[in-house]
Enzyme design. Structure first.
Site, mmCIF file in Angstrom:
data_model
loop_
_atom_site.group_PDB
_atom_site.id
_atom_site.type_symbol
_atom_site.label_atom_id
_atom_site.label_comp_id
_atom_site.label_asym_id
_atom_site.label_seq_id
_atom_site.Cartn_x
_atom_site.Cartn_y
_atom_site.Cartn_z
ATOM 1 N N TYR A 42 21.870 -1.389 12.990
ATOM 2 C CA TYR A 42 21.730 -0.574 14.137
ATOM 3 C C TYR A 42 21.157 -1.333 15.294
ATOM 4 O O TYR A 42 21.595 -1.349 16.555
ATOM 5 C CB TYR A 42 21.134 0.830 14.181
ATOM 6 C CG TYR A 42 21.955 1.799 13.552
ATOM 7 C CD1 TYR A 42 23.219 1.783 12.919
ATOM 8 C CD2 TYR A 42 21.497 3.189 13.505
ATOM 9 C CE1 TYR A 42 23.950 2.810 12.162
ATOM 10 C CE2 TYR A 42 22.180 4.191 13.126
ATOM 11 C CZ TYR A 42 23.294 4.362 12.304
ATOM 12 O OH TYR A 42 24.133 4.983 11.769
ATOM 13 N N GLY A 43 20.255 -2.171 14.903
ATOM 14 C CA GLY A 43 19.584 -2.875 15.804
ATOM 15 C C GLY A 43 19.929 -3.957 16.657
ATOM 16 O O GLY A 43 19.384 -4.147 17.849
ATOM 17 N N CYS A 73 14.470 6.175 12.231
ATOM 18 C CA CYS A 73 15.060 4.769 12.770
ATOM 19 C C CYS A 73 14.830 4.566 14.140
ATOM 20 O O CYS A 73 14.923 5.460 15.135
ATOM 21 C CB CYS A 73 16.751 4.770 12.495
ATOM 22 S SG CYS A 73 17.419 3.188 13.034
ATOM 23 N N CYS A 184 9.604 -0.736 13.954
ATOM 24 C CA CYS A 184 10.890 -0.854 13.281
ATOM 25 C C CYS A 184 10.433 -0.273 11.784
ATOM 26 O O CYS A 184 9.257 -0.515 11.170
ATOM 27 C CB CYS A 184 11.290 -2.297 13.044
ATOM 28 S SG CYS A 184 12.717 -2.659 12.030
ATOM 29 N N HIS A 186 11.510 -1.272 8.962
ATOM 30 C CA HIS A 186 11.008 -2.159 7.911
ATOM 31 C C HIS A 186 9.408 -2.897 7.799
ATOM 32 O O HIS A 186 9.016 -3.519 6.955
ATOM 33 C CB HIS A 186 11.853 -3.405 8.027
ATOM 34 C CG HIS A 186 13.352 -3.262 7.590
ATOM 35 N ND1 HIS A 186 14.039 -1.892 8.124
ATOM 36 C CD2 HIS A 186 14.253 -3.727 6.705
ATOM 37 C CE1 HIS A 186 15.362 -1.927 7.550
ATOM 38 N NE2 HIS A 186 15.458 -2.895 6.796
HETATM 39 N N1 DGL Z 1 16.127 0.890 11.101
HETATM 40 C C1 DGL Z 1 16.108 0.165 12.251
HETATM 41 C C2 DGL Z 1 14.826 0.302 13.255
HETATM 42 O O1 DGL Z 1 14.325 0.763 12.819
HETATM 43 C C3 DGL Z 1 16.271 -1.486 11.586
HETATM 44 C C4 DGL Z 1 17.423 -1.894 10.915
HETATM 45 C C5 DGL Z 1 18.547 -2.042 11.838
HETATM 46 O O2 DGL Z 1 18.628 -2.724 12.589
HETATM 47 O O3 DGL Z 1 19.638 -1.179 11.456
HETATM 48 O O4 DGL Z 1 14.983 0.008 14.253
#
Ligand code: DGL
Length: 267
Positions: A42-43, A73, A184, A186
């Site tokens: 999504y980023g 997210c 984020c 991760h």
């Molecule tokens: N889950 C997304 C975030 O926390 C990181 C991964 C993505 O870009 O989808 O922004």
């Protein structure tokens, strides 16, 4: 309603860092997790696309009878949370406010670094939330798009990750940040390396732990905590199933994810 599950969604399995923190704090809660693995990341997507995906993700969770939704997210929280709250009547929490409150719980926090996806940084959601709560903050926000793939490759201790982290973080350290927001899903997995690379007096704020604490307060306030002394279950749904996701889910959760279901959105 208290016995209904909590719903979580993310672009992939990264949001399981939030689930893990919630399971530690609220072990009685049943959890339904949706990872939109077919459409990640999504980023790097546009705000309109993120809002559409977040809406479809929320509808899937609502169709499973959840009592509240956690947008696990950062990118989806940054772009879609206000719209989801306007549209749906159940409680919907994101990962940004709790992190910002945690950062500013330190009255001396004044120079804040933020690392996140491009989408989160461009939305200015963190920068606005911080500036609204405290005037005079010096904020340095850096998009760090290489970190998600490095974490997903399990290159946490790899020299390449150290080089990339130094490249992103050295300018922030040179500007004297006292707090670094890991904005984020991760990044909590990078905490051991970050502790090695950053000066000891830089506080690290991760959205997983802070969101779990915020959720606990909100559920208590709304009288929605799960009843009793039981162990809640975790049901994981992914829009694309591949072997990698199962292995990744295990690393993010720090335990076996159990059976993973294929989710079909919009049905
Ligand atoms: N889950 C997304 C975030 O926390 C990181 C991964 C993505 O870009 O989808 O922004």
């Amino acid at each position: 309603m208290n016995a209904a599950p909590l719903g979580f969604f993310d672009s992939g399995v990264g949001g399981l860092t939030v689930v893990r923190a919630v399971q530690e704090l609220l072990p009685a809660e049943d959890i339904v997790y949706l990872g939109d693995t077919a459409r990640l990341p999504y980023g790097s997507k546009s705000p309109e696309t993120i809002r559409q995906f977040a809406d479809e993700d929320s509808r899937f969770l609502i169709s499973r009878g959840v009592k509240a939704i956690v947008v696990a997210c950062n990118t989806a929280t940054a772009h879609a949370l206000p719209g989801l709250r306007e549209k749906y009547r159940l409680p919907i929490l994101g990962v940004i406010d709790a992190g910002v409150d945690a950062a500013l719980a330190n009255p001396d926090a004044g120079r804040i670094g933020i690392i996140a996806t491009r989408g989160t940084i461009r939305s200015h959601a963190y920068q606005h939330a911080l500036a609204l709560r405290r005037t005079g903050l010096i904020i340095h926000a850096t998009a760090a798009p290489l970190l998600v793939p490095l974490v997903e490759e399990d290159w946490i201790d790899h020299p390449a990750t150290e080089v990339v982290l130094r490249t992103y973080l050295d300018p922030l350290v040179e500007r004297g940040i006292d707090t670094l927001m890991l904005a984020c899903t991760h990044y909590p997995l990078l905490i051991p390396v970050l502790r090695k690379l950053l000066p000891a007096d830089v506080s690290l704020i991760d959205s997983a732990t802070t969101c779990a604490e915020h959720l606990q307060r909100e559920l208590a306030r709304l009288d929605l905590l799960a009843p009793g002394d039981r162990e809640g279950g975790l049901e994981i749904h992914l829009t694309d199933l591949s072997e990698e996701f199962e292995a990744l889910a295990r690393r993010f959760l720090k335990k076996a994810p159990g059976r993973i279901h294929r989710a079909v959105l919009g049905s």
